[in-house]
Design an enzyme around this catalytic site. Structure first.
Site, PDB file in Angstrom:
ATOM      1  N   TYR A  24      -1.500  -4.734  -1.640  1.00 21.51           N
ATOM      2  CA  TYR A  24      -0.332  -5.322  -0.971  1.00 21.51           C
ATOM      3  C   TYR A  24      -0.113  -6.792  -1.285  1.00 21.51           C
ATOM      4  O   TYR A  24       0.849  -7.386  -0.795  1.00 21.51           O
ATOM      5  CB  TYR A  24      -0.459  -5.137   0.547  1.00 21.51           C
ATOM      6  CG  TYR A  24      -0.501  -3.681   0.956  1.00 21.51           C
ATOM      7  CD1 TYR A  24       0.592  -2.844   0.740  1.00 21.51           C
ATOM      8  CD2 TYR A  24      -1.646  -3.124   1.537  1.00 21.51           C
ATOM      9  CE1 TYR A  24       0.558  -1.509   1.094  1.00 21.51           C
ATOM     10  CE2 TYR A  24      -1.692  -1.779   1.898  1.00 21.51           C
ATOM     11  CZ  TYR A  24      -0.589  -0.986   1.676  1.00 21.51           C
ATOM     12  OH  TYR A  24      -0.610   0.336   2.014  1.00 21.51           O
ATOM     13  N   HIS A 101       9.144  -0.499  -0.022  1.00 24.04           N
ATOM     14  CA  HIS A 101       7.689  -0.326  -0.047  1.00 24.04           C
ATOM     15  C   HIS A 101       7.102  -1.358  -0.995  1.00 24.04           C
ATOM     16  O   HIS A 101       7.547  -1.466  -2.151  1.00 24.04           O
ATOM     17  CB  HIS A 101       7.305   1.090  -0.488  1.00 24.04           C
ATOM     18  CG  HIS A 101       7.836   2.121   0.454  1.00 24.04           C
ATOM     19  ND1 HIS A 101       7.318   2.286   1.719  1.00 24.04           N
ATOM     20  CD2 HIS A 101       8.877   2.965   0.350  1.00 24.04           C
ATOM     21  CE1 HIS A 101       8.015   3.226   2.344  1.00 24.04           C
ATOM     22  NE2 HIS A 101       8.967   3.647   1.545  1.00 24.04           N
TER      23      HIS A 101
HETATM   24  O1  CA2 Z   1       3.749   0.040   0.205  1.00 24.78           O
HETATM   25  C1  CA2 Z   1       4.199  -0.075   1.348  1.00 24.78           C
HETATM   26  O2  CA2 Z   1       4.889  -1.025   1.693  1.00 24.78           O
HETATM   27  C2  CA2 Z   1       3.839   0.960   2.414  1.00 24.78           C
HETATM   28  O3  CA2 Z   1       5.028   1.208   3.181  1.00 24.78           O
HETATM   29  C3  CA2 Z   1       2.761   0.340   3.263  1.00 24.78           C
HETATM   30  C4  CA2 Z   1       2.179   1.291   4.303  1.00 24.78           C
HETATM   31  C5  CA2 Z   1       1.780   2.628   3.665  1.00 24.78           C
HETATM   32  O4  CA2 Z   1       1.377   3.545   4.671  1.00 24.78           O
HETATM   33  C6  CA2 Z   1       2.920   3.230   2.868  1.00 24.78           C
HETATM   34  O5  CA2 Z   1       2.467   4.424   2.265  1.00 24.78           O
HETATM   35  C7  CA2 Z   1       3.395   2.275   1.798  1.00 24.78           C
HETATM   36  C8  CA2 Z   1       0.934   0.709   4.971  1.00 24.78           C
HETATM   37  C9  CA2 Z   1       1.104  -0.646   5.529  1.00 24.78           C
HETATM   38  C10 CA2 Z   1      -0.250  -1.197   5.858  1.00 24.78           C
HETATM   39  O6  CA2 Z   1      -0.304  -2.520   5.423  1.00 24.78           O
HETATM   40  C11 CA2 Z   1      -1.507  -3.131   5.294  1.00 24.78           C
HETATM   41  C12 CA2 Z   1      -1.503  -4.387   4.777  1.00 24.78           C
HETATM   42  C13 CA2 Z   1      -2.694  -5.058   4.601  1.00 24.78           C
HETATM   43  C14 CA2 Z   1      -3.887  -4.461   4.966  1.00 24.78           C
HETATM   44  C15 CA2 Z   1      -3.882  -3.196   5.491  1.00 24.78           C
HETATM   45  C16 CA2 Z   1      -2.699  -2.532   5.667  1.00 24.78           C
END
Ligand code: CA2
Length: 145
Positions: A24, A101
């Site tokens: 991310y 995303h």
């Molecule tokens: O890629 C994306 O933006 C997602 O929407 C992010 C979601 C995931 O479930 C989707 O499949 C794709 C998860 C968000 C969690 O974000 C975090 C950021 C940093 C550390 C842990 C989780």
């Protein structure tokens, strides 16, 4: 038409910049709100931002947008892959919206390949990192009056 865009970030996106930088990146949620607000201002829009780990809070914010927003940018987080209720909220308010995303969900686990929003989003921005939020604002602004 109201010159305001609602930015919605779903569950766990408050953790941005604290873990999983290889997936991310290193920007925080505050950074995302700031860059999205800048892109909105450049397009002539104010930004209202909400993040919640609770589906009902997100749905209430989407319903409220009907009164005073022209469009929605949403990263639904994991709810992308599970929530008919979020889809119904977005189609119910009938505002154009962009699905964002940060990561390339199609290069990840199979369960991330399905989105309940894919066929109702006006715009989809996938795998562009946090810059995708600004891209979504610019592309949405080009669609709306
Ligand atoms: O890629 C994306 O933006 C997602 O929407 C992010 C979601 C995931 O479930 C989707 O499949 C794709 C998860 C968000 C969690 O974000 C975090 C950021 C940093 C550390 C842990 C989780």
């Amino acid at each position: 038409m109201t010159r305001r865009i609602l930015l919605v970030n779903g569950p766990n996106l408050n953790l941005l910049g604290t873990r999983e930088p290889e997936v991310y990146g290193t920007a925080t949620l505050d950074d995302v709100v700031a860059l999205t607000a800048t892109a909105a201002a450049e397009a002539g829009y104010e930004l209202r931002a909400v993040q919640s780990n609770h589906e009902g809070v997100l749905i209430d914010a989407i319903h409220a947008a009907r009164a005073d927003c022209a469009a929605i940018v949403i990263n639904p987080g994991g709810l992308t892959h599970t929530s008919v209720a979020l889809r119904d909220a977005l189609t119910g308010v009938a505002l154009p919206f962009a699905e964002v995303h940060i990561s390339d969900v199609y290069a990840r686990e199979e369960f991330r390949h399905h989105s309940y929003l894919h066929d109702v989003a006006a715009i989809r921005v996938i795998g562009e990192g946090v810059a995708g939020y600004a891209d979504a604002v610019r592309r949405l602004a080009a669609l709306i009056p």
